[in-house]
Motif scaffolding. Structure first.
Motif: not given
Length: 126
Positions: A33-34, A38-40
């Motif tokens: 997942d690129p 950022e999501l974390a």
């Protein structure tokens, strides 16, 4: 007819016994997942407030004002007609008057003071 039912039952059991009984999950390789990093590290998402109370006020000039008070105690939606489009009013902090574009609602109970552009402030009650 009597002979077909046992044959159908035996055939269905035979088909079900051919199913894969492996308990381990199947892992399928794929690209990473690129946006995982950022999501974390993203800030938690804040949901919009829901409606706490819908109130219909009768004002001193005999007009009706419809106000939806929100659960965050800082937001209210005001409508001058029952099916009209709402005007979002915001308070600086909980307990302060809700204001926007010349509209103002002071209070949250059954008796409030409402200011509508062109009419001035007036007492309103449920």
């Amino acid at each position: 007819m009597k002979y077909y039912l046992p044959l159908i039952a035996v055939a269905s059991v035979a088909l079900l016994s051919a199913c894969n009984k492996n308990d381990e999950p199947e892992v399928v390789g794929g690209p990473a997942d690129p946006m995982a990093a950022e999501l974390a590290n993203a800030a938690p998402v804040e949901l919009p407030p829901s409606v706490k109370a819908n109130k219909q006020f009768r004002c001193k000039d005999n007009s009706l004002i419809f106000v939806d008070f929100m659960t965050d105690d800082k937001t209210a939606n005001l409508r001058t007609e029952k099916g009209g489009s709402p005007t979002k009013l915001v308070a600086a902090e909980a307990g302060r008057p809700y204001t926007a574009d010349g509209f103002e609602v002071s209070g949250q109970g059954d008796a409030v003071t409402i200011t509508v552009p062109g009419k001035g402030a007036q007492a309103c009650h449920v």
